[in-house]
Design a protein around this motif. Sequence first.
Motif, PDB file in Angstrom:
ATOM      1  N   VAL A  94       0.846  -1.201   0.000  1.00  0.00           N
ATOM      2  CA  VAL A  94       0.000   0.000   0.000  1.00  0.00           C
ATOM      3  C   VAL A  94       0.877   1.245   0.000  1.00  0.00           C
ATOM      4  O   VAL A  94       2.046   1.182   0.364  1.00  0.00           O
ATOM      5  N   PRO A  95       0.323   2.388  -0.402  1.00  0.00           N
ATOM      6  CA  PRO A  95       1.102   3.630  -0.368  1.00  0.00           C
ATOM      7  C   PRO A  95       1.609   3.922   1.049  1.00  0.00           C
ATOM      8  O   PRO A  95       0.956   3.582   2.040  1.00  0.00           O
ATOM      9  N   ASP A 144      -2.505   3.156   8.886  1.00  0.00           N
ATOM     10  CA  ASP A 144      -3.954   2.938   8.934  1.00  0.00           C
ATOM     11  C   ASP A 144      -4.297   1.476   8.682  1.00  0.00           C
ATOM     12  O   ASP A 144      -5.120   0.887   9.388  1.00  0.00           O
ATOM     13  N   HIS A 165      -8.031  -2.544   1.103  1.00  0.00           N
ATOM     14  CA  HIS A 165      -7.733  -1.110   1.098  1.00  0.00           C
ATOM     15  C   HIS A 165      -7.503  -0.606  -0.328  1.00  0.00           C
ATOM     16  O   HIS A 165      -8.021   0.443  -0.712  1.00  0.00           O
ATOM     17  N   LEU A 166      -6.740  -1.350  -1.109  1.00  0.00           N
ATOM     18  CA  LEU A 166      -6.459  -0.933  -2.484  1.00  0.00           C
ATOM     19  C   LEU A 166      -7.716  -0.961  -3.353  1.00  0.00           C
ATOM     20  O   LEU A 166      -7.913  -0.100  -4.201  1.00  0.00           O
ATOM     21  N   ARG A 167      -8.575  -1.931  -3.131  1.00  0.00           N
ATOM     22  CA  ARG A 167      -9.817  -2.001  -3.903  1.00  0.00           C
ATOM     23  C   ARG A 167     -10.762  -0.855  -3.554  1.00  0.00           C
ATOM     24  O   ARG A 167     -11.517  -0.387  -4.403  1.00  0.00           O
ATOM     25  N   ALA A 168     -10.731  -0.426  -2.316  1.00  0.00           N
ATOM     26  CA  ALA A 168     -11.640   0.631  -1.872  1.00  0.00           C
ATOM     27  C   ALA A 168     -11.201   2.015  -2.336  1.00  0.00           C
ATOM     28  O   ALA A 168     -12.019   2.932  -2.382  1.00  0.00           O
ATOM     29  N   ARG A 169      -9.932   2.148  -2.670  1.00  0.00           N
ATOM     30  CA  ARG A 169      -9.435   3.456  -3.104  1.00  0.00           C
ATOM     31  C   ARG A 169     -10.038   3.827  -4.436  1.00  0.00           C
ATOM     32  O   ARG A 169     -10.238   2.993  -5.312  1.00  0.00           O
ATOM     33  N   ALA A 170     -10.324   5.091  -4.603  1.00  0.00           N
ATOM     34  CA  ALA A 170     -10.842   5.579  -5.883  1.00  0.00           C
ATOM     35  C   ALA A 170      -9.724   5.509  -6.919  1.00  0.00           C
ATOM     36  O   ALA A 170      -8.572   5.830  -6.621  1.00  0.00           O
ATOM     37  N   GLN A 176       1.712   6.489   2.919  1.00  0.00           N
ATOM     38  CA  GLN A 176       0.871   7.259   3.830  1.00  0.00           C
ATOM     39  C   GLN A 176      -0.263   6.420   4.423  1.00  0.00           C
ATOM     40  O   GLN A 176      -0.877   6.822   5.406  1.00  0.00           O
ATOM     41  N   ASP A 177      -0.533   5.232   3.861  1.00  0.00           N
ATOM     42  CA  ASP A 177      -1.636   4.396   4.339  1.00  0.00           C
ATOM     43  C   ASP A 177      -1.185   3.222   5.204  1.00  0.00           C
ATOM     44  O   ASP A 177      -2.021   2.486   5.725  1.00  0.00           O
ATOM     45  N   ARG A 221      -7.228   6.525  -9.717  1.00  0.00           N
ATOM     46  CA  ARG A 221      -6.618   7.808 -10.026  1.00  0.00           C
ATOM     47  C   ARG A 221      -7.113   8.287 -11.390  1.00  0.00           C
ATOM     48  O   ARG A 221      -7.053   7.558 -12.365  1.00  0.00           O
TER      49      ARG A 221
END
Length: 194
Positions: free
Chosen positions: A58-59, A65, A102-107, A61-62, A109
């Motif tokens: 994950v990025p 979390d 988490h990656l699937r939930a991200r909008a 910054q995440d 880009r």
Amino acid sequence: MADTRGDTRGTRGTEVTTAAAATDETMETLLARGEPGALCECFRTYAPMVRSYLRRLVPAQDVDDVAQVVFAEVWRSRHRFDPARSLSAWLLGIAHKRAVDHLRARAPRTVPIEAVAEPTDGRGAGDDLADRDLVRRALAELPAAQRQAIALAYYGDLTQREIAERLRVPLGTIKARTTRGLHRLSALLESAAT
């Protein structure tokens, strides 16, 4: 080297009341039983490993979390953990699943349309017009029924079922007309290109 087994201090000054201070029970057993201090000890021991693993998925910054979500999941599903198995493998399995969630939930880009270049295949606008003219001439050579089915499908943007309803013809007939027409059109275009 000091013996710290009798130390009952947890993180942030909370009291850890695990049986680990009195016996040689493993963290795995304590966690599976739901002992209050087991999660703190598990977090203290395995959080660096989980964060390191999450940094690859994950990025940056995440990471914290997702790690928090992982350990919340560990506590919620502690009854499913088998103390005879590897705790680190179980933790990394949960970390992987939560990272994917988490990656699937991200909008996704988005890129402004102005930033995307027009696709070019090295041909000019004149070639496109010539191709359109070639297709129009090939369509004109098709039988009327095949030409009509193809035109309604591609230019009218209708499904085969919608074409059948509009023309009051069986669906199978429309499918046959479209297929035969496309095969014939392909042959006509190939012969015109050579």
